[in-house]
Scaffold this motif. Structure first.
Motif, PDB file in Angstrom:
ATOM      1  N   LEU A 116       9.381  -7.598 -14.192  1.00  0.00           N
ATOM      2  CA  LEU A 116      10.324  -7.367 -15.278  1.00  0.00           C
ATOM      3  C   LEU A 116      11.718  -7.068 -14.730  1.00  0.00           C
ATOM      4  O   LEU A 116      12.725  -7.529 -15.274  1.00  0.00           O
ATOM      5  CB  LEU A 116       9.846  -6.195 -16.140  1.00  0.00           C
ATOM      6  CG  LEU A 116      10.758  -5.796 -17.306  1.00  0.00           C
ATOM      7  CD1 LEU A 116      10.857  -6.920 -18.337  1.00  0.00           C
ATOM      8  CD2 LEU A 116      10.245  -4.519 -17.975  1.00  0.00           C
ATOM      9  N   ALA A 117      11.782  -6.325 -13.628  1.00  0.00           N
ATOM     10  CA  ALA A 117      13.064  -5.990 -13.010  1.00  0.00           C
ATOM     11  C   ALA A 117      13.609  -7.111 -12.140  1.00  0.00           C
ATOM     12  O   ALA A 117      14.722  -7.015 -11.630  1.00  0.00           O
ATOM     13  CB  ALA A 117      12.921  -4.717 -12.171  1.00  0.00           C
ATOM     14  N   GLY A 118      12.844  -8.195 -11.955  1.00  0.00           N
ATOM     15  CA  GLY A 118      13.305  -9.297 -11.121  1.00  0.00           C
ATOM     16  C   GLY A 118      13.320  -8.974  -9.646  1.00  0.00           C
ATOM     17  O   GLY A 118      14.037  -9.605  -8.869  1.00  0.00           O
ATOM     18  N   LEU A 119      12.522  -7.993  -9.225  1.00  0.00           N
ATOM     19  CA  LEU A 119      12.509  -7.568  -7.827  1.00  0.00           C
ATOM     20  C   LEU A 119      11.328  -8.198  -7.085  1.00  0.00           C
ATOM     21  O   LEU A 119      10.181  -8.053  -7.512  1.00  0.00           O
ATOM     22  CB  LEU A 119      12.409  -6.050  -7.730  1.00  0.00           C
ATOM     23  CG  LEU A 119      13.647  -5.275  -8.184  1.00  0.00           C
ATOM     24  CD1 LEU A 119      13.342  -3.788  -8.253  1.00  0.00           C
ATOM     25  CD2 LEU A 119      14.815  -5.531  -7.246  1.00  0.00           C
ATOM     26  N   PRO A 120      11.584  -8.903  -5.981  1.00  0.00           N
ATOM     27  CA  PRO A 120      10.493  -9.516  -5.224  1.00  0.00           C
ATOM     28  C   PRO A 120       9.752  -8.500  -4.359  1.00  0.00           C
ATOM     29  O   PRO A 120       9.868  -8.491  -3.139  1.00  0.00           O
ATOM     30  CB  PRO A 120      11.210 -10.570  -4.361  1.00  0.00           C
ATOM     31  CG  PRO A 120      12.587 -10.030  -4.196  1.00  0.00           C
ATOM     32  CD  PRO A 120      12.906  -9.260  -5.446  1.00  0.00           C
ATOM     33  N   SER A 121       8.992  -7.630  -5.001  1.00  0.00           N
ATOM     34  CA  SER A 121       8.192  -6.656  -4.262  1.00  0.00           C
ATOM     35  C   SER A 121       6.888  -7.316  -3.815  1.00  0.00           C
ATOM     36  O   SER A 121       6.592  -8.450  -4.172  1.00  0.00           O
ATOM     37  CB  SER A 121       7.898  -5.431  -5.121  1.00  0.00           C
ATOM     38  OG  SER A 121       7.022  -5.774  -6.171  1.00  0.00           O
ATOM     39  N   SER A 122       6.109  -6.576  -3.058  1.00  0.00           N
ATOM     40  CA  SER A 122       4.907  -7.141  -2.455  1.00  0.00           C
ATOM     41  C   SER A 122       3.683  -6.960  -3.347  1.00  0.00           C
ATOM     42  O   SER A 122       3.240  -5.837  -3.583  1.00  0.00           O
ATOM     43  CB  SER A 122       4.643  -6.476  -1.097  1.00  0.00           C
ATOM     44  OG  SER A 122       3.380  -6.848  -0.604  1.00  0.00           O
ATOM     45  N   SER A 123       3.123  -8.076  -3.830  1.00  0.00           N
ATOM     46  CA  SER A 123       1.851  -8.018  -4.553  1.00  0.00           C
ATOM     47  C   SER A 123       0.743  -7.508  -3.643  1.00  0.00           C
ATOM     48  O   SER A 123      -0.170  -6.804  -4.082  1.00  0.00           O
ATOM     49  CB  SER A 123       1.486  -9.405  -5.089  1.00  0.00           C
ATOM     50  OG  SER A 123       2.436  -9.859  -6.011  1.00  0.00           O
ATOM     51  N   SER A 124       0.820  -7.882  -2.381  1.00  0.00           N
ATOM     52  CA  SER A 124      -0.199  -7.455  -1.420  1.00  0.00           C
ATOM     53  C   SER A 124      -0.221  -5.941  -1.279  1.00  0.00           C
ATOM     54  O   SER A 124      -1.279  -5.309  -1.325  1.00  0.00           O
ATOM     55  CB  SER A 124       0.077  -8.093  -0.047  1.00  0.00           C
ATOM     56  OG  SER A 124       0.166  -9.487  -0.154  1.00  0.00           O
ATOM     57  N   HIS A 125       0.950  -5.360  -1.115  1.00  0.00           N
ATOM     58  CA  HIS A 125       1.001  -3.908  -0.941  1.00  0.00           C
ATOM     59  C   HIS A 125       0.657  -3.175  -2.226  1.00  0.00           C
ATOM     60  O   HIS A 125       0.144  -2.055  -2.187  1.00  0.00           O
ATOM     61  CB  HIS A 125       2.370  -3.498  -0.421  1.00  0.00           C
ATOM     62  CG  HIS A 125       2.594  -3.903   1.000  1.00  0.00           C
ATOM     63  ND1 HIS A 125       3.779  -3.702   1.667  1.00  0.00           N
ATOM     64  CD2 HIS A 125       1.772  -4.511   1.892  1.00  0.00           C
ATOM     65  CE1 HIS A 125       3.678  -4.151   2.903  1.00  0.00           C
ATOM     66  NE2 HIS A 125       2.471  -4.653   3.062  1.00  0.00           N
ATOM     67  N   ALA A 126       0.950  -3.801  -3.372  1.00  0.00           N
ATOM     68  CA  ALA A 126       0.506  -3.209  -4.636  1.00  0.00           C
ATOM     69  C   ALA A 126      -1.022  -3.137  -4.671  1.00  0.00           C
ATOM     70  O   ALA A 126      -1.596  -2.130  -5.097  1.00  0.00           O
ATOM     71  CB  ALA A 126       1.024  -4.032  -5.812  1.00  0.00           C
ATOM     72  N   LEU A 127      -1.666  -4.193  -4.208  1.00  0.00           N
ATOM     73  CA  LEU A 127      -3.129  -4.209  -4.167  1.00  0.00           C
ATOM     74  C   LEU A 127      -3.668  -3.175  -3.183  1.00  0.00           C
ATOM     75  O   LEU A 127      -4.589  -2.411  -3.504  1.00  0.00           O
ATOM     76  CB  LEU A 127      -3.618  -5.607  -3.788  1.00  0.00           C
ATOM     77  CG  LEU A 127      -5.123  -5.791  -3.653  1.00  0.00           C
ATOM     78  CD1 LEU A 127      -5.832  -5.483  -4.968  1.00  0.00           C
ATOM     79  CD2 LEU A 127      -5.450  -7.205  -3.191  1.00  0.00           C
ATOM     80  N   PHE A 128      -3.080  -3.133  -1.984  1.00  0.00           N
ATOM     81  CA  PHE A 128      -3.537  -2.159  -0.990  1.00  0.00           C
ATOM     82  C   PHE A 128      -3.328  -0.738  -1.489  1.00  0.00           C
ATOM     83  O   PHE A 128      -4.213   0.119  -1.363  1.00  0.00           O
ATOM     84  CB  PHE A 128      -2.779  -2.337   0.335  1.00  0.00           C
ATOM     85  CG  PHE A 128      -2.938  -3.695   0.950  1.00  0.00           C
ATOM     86  CD1 PHE A 128      -4.104  -4.412   0.796  1.00  0.00           C
ATOM     87  CD2 PHE A 128      -1.904  -4.269   1.673  1.00  0.00           C
ATOM     88  CE1 PHE A 128      -4.250  -5.668   1.355  1.00  0.00           C
ATOM     89  CE2 PHE A 128      -2.039  -5.513   2.239  1.00  0.00           C
ATOM     90  CZ  PHE A 128      -3.211  -6.219   2.081  1.00  0.00           C
ATOM     91  N   GLY A 129      -2.142  -0.485  -2.055  1.00  0.00           N
ATOM     92  CA  GLY A 129      -1.857   0.854  -2.564  1.00  0.00           C
ATOM     93  C   GLY A 129      -2.811   1.255  -3.666  1.00  0.00           C
ATOM     94  O   GLY A 129      -3.291   2.391  -3.703  1.00  0.00           O
ATOM     95  N   GLY A 130      -3.102   0.316  -4.573  1.00  0.00           N
ATOM     96  CA  GLY A 130      -4.037   0.602  -5.657  1.00  0.00           C
ATOM     97  C   GLY A 130      -5.423   0.934  -5.144  1.00  0.00           C
ATOM     98  O   GLY A 130      -6.040   1.922  -5.568  1.00  0.00           O
ATOM     99  N   LEU A 131      -5.930   0.126  -4.233  1.00  0.00           N
ATOM    100  CA  LEU A 131      -7.274   0.370  -3.688  1.00  0.00           C
ATOM    101  C   LEU A 131      -7.340   1.690  -2.919  1.00  0.00           C
ATOM    102  O   LEU A 131      -8.303   2.450  -3.052  1.00  0.00           O
ATOM    103  CB  LEU A 131      -7.689  -0.792  -2.781  1.00  0.00           C
ATOM    104  CG  LEU A 131      -8.002  -2.126  -3.463  1.00  0.00           C
ATOM    105  CD1 LEU A 131      -8.292  -3.192  -2.411  1.00  0.00           C
ATOM    106  CD2 LEU A 131      -9.189  -1.980  -4.410  1.00  0.00           C
TER     107      LEU A 131
END
Length: 414
Positions: free
Chosen positions: A99-114
């Motif tokens: 939504l913010a148009g920021l290219p953050s890491s989907s991978s790190h979102a997954l790692f952080g969530g787990l």
């Protein structure tokens, strides 16, 4: 599959939803520079990227093994509820940064969530800290730097070889090279990011006793993960494509070719040795390196600063959301249901917010510059407080469109 319970089925569906968000969140990694230089039309670019993401999903399972039996200890009492909570945290963060148009890491979102969900439900001992450091954190720091240096060197070499020739005469050849290198990045993205969802689904199957520990992903898992990421890629993450294609630096065809070639090399090498790195960080680093590699080229450091801040926030933010979801899911079936309802509600609210100022492929066809903008949303506002928009000669030119007056990152987030 006949032994899959309802809860495991919910986890699998949620994992595929994450895979879908990964696809449209990370389309920019492969196609932002190709679209911004005009080498391919936006819809053609994302269609090609989607097909190659699907093909790449079948080339390796090394990264999937890192997820399913690496960062989390399969034998420490991991339950499907924990994985479900981790996925919800990853999806919420992915949607917020999109939504913010920021290219953050989907991978790190997954790692952080787990990791967050596991720590809350089981404890720190269930997280393989050495694997997290060696296969997640070190690549997170090293990969964008290596990719940036590779792209910088490649850009310098490219312009040196083309010295004395009219840039318009060489542009056609470089654009053909961009298409080829973008295809390679898409293939590499499929080998790395699609596998992460395969690893999560396999971890859920192990936790539910459906498959034996340390098993490779079953073929139906590979196929479904590949299709989900390909579909998400085809829909196109236009907001983030805007940020990477125009908001970070001005890319010429020669730079686009150098950036994508460097990124693809780093991603493919990492996939081969099982490093679950962030393709977003690699591609962003290579674009910055290519931007600095051209004489007179500049990087909009305020946009880059907001991106780096988002990268740093991703692991802990996704972990906090997932930890809260895990606390609720641990209460039993009603808790799992509550997490599902809350996750759907937050996702729907983010989507409705995005419809107020949509960005489509037509915007990328028509806009030649990134307009100034007001912060779009909580994430961008917080990051702008740390790194304000550029002023003076690096500020993008004002636009005559109705959306003029917005900052670069927020233009991408409109």
């Amino acid at each position: 599959m006949e032994h899959i319970t309802l809860l495991i089925g919910i986890v699998i569906v949620t994992a595929l939803v994450f895979d879908f968000t990964n696809g449209f969140h990370d389309t920019a990694n492969a196609m932002a520079t190709t679209i911004s230089t005009g080498a391919l039309k936006p819809k053609v670019a994302v269609a090609m990227s989607a097909v190659l993401n699907l093909v790449g999903a079948f080339l390796s399972v090394e990264v999937a093994k890192t997820i399913s039996g690496g960062i989390i200890d399969e034998s420490a009492g991991i339950r499907p509820e924990i994985i479900f909570a981790g996925l919800v945290g990853a999806i919420v963060w992915n949607l917020l940064t999109w939504l913010a148009g920021l290219p953050s890491s989907s991978s790190h979102a997954l790692f952080g969530g787990l990791i967050g969900a596991t720590i809350v439900s089981v404890g720190f001992d269930a997280v393989n800290a050495d694997k997290v450091v060696m296969k997640v954190l070190i690549p997170a720091v090293a990969a964008p730097i290596v990719a940036g240096l590779a792209a910088w060197c490649a850009t310098r070499l490219t312009y040196r070889l083309a010295r004395g020739r009219d840039e318009r005469d060489t542009a056609k050849g470089y654009r053909a090279g961009q298409i080829a290198s973008a295809a390679l990045v898409s293939l590499a993205h499929g080998t790395n990011d699609a596998q992460k969802t395969m690893g999560v689904i396999t971890l859920a199957l192990v936790a539910g006793g459906v498959v034996a520990p340390h098993s490779d992903p079953p073929m139906w898992v590979i196929v479904s993960a590949g299709l989900a990421i390909a579909l998400g890629t085809y829909l196109g993450g236009w907001r983030i494509i805007q940020t990477l294609g125009k908001g970070l630096t001005d890319i010429k065809p020669a730079q686009g070719f150098a950036a994508q070639t460097g990124a693809a090399t780093v991603i493919l090498a990492s996939s081969h040795i099982g490093f679950a790195l962030s393709t977003t960080q690699v591609c962003s680093g290579s674009i910055m390196g290519a931007g600095l590699g051209r004489k007179g080229g500049v990087v909009r450091w305020s946009t880059a600063g907001r991106m780096v801040m988002a990268w740093g926030l991703t692991l802990p933010a996704a972990g906090l959301v997932a930890g809260g979801a895990a606390l609720l899911a641990d209460q039993g079936d009603w808790g799992v249901g509550a997490v599902a309802v809350l996750g759907l509600g937050v996702s729907a609210a983010i989507w409705l917010a995005s419809r107020r100022k949509p960005v489509t492929h037509d915007d990328l066809d028509s806009r030649d510059a990134v307009a100034d903008a007001e912060p779009a949303g909580v994430v961008t506002a917080a990051l702008q407080a740390v790194a304000p928009p550029p002023a003076g000669p690096l500020a993008p030119a004002a636009s005559s469109s109705p959306e003029a007056g917005r900052a670069p990152a927020a233009a991408a987030a409109s």
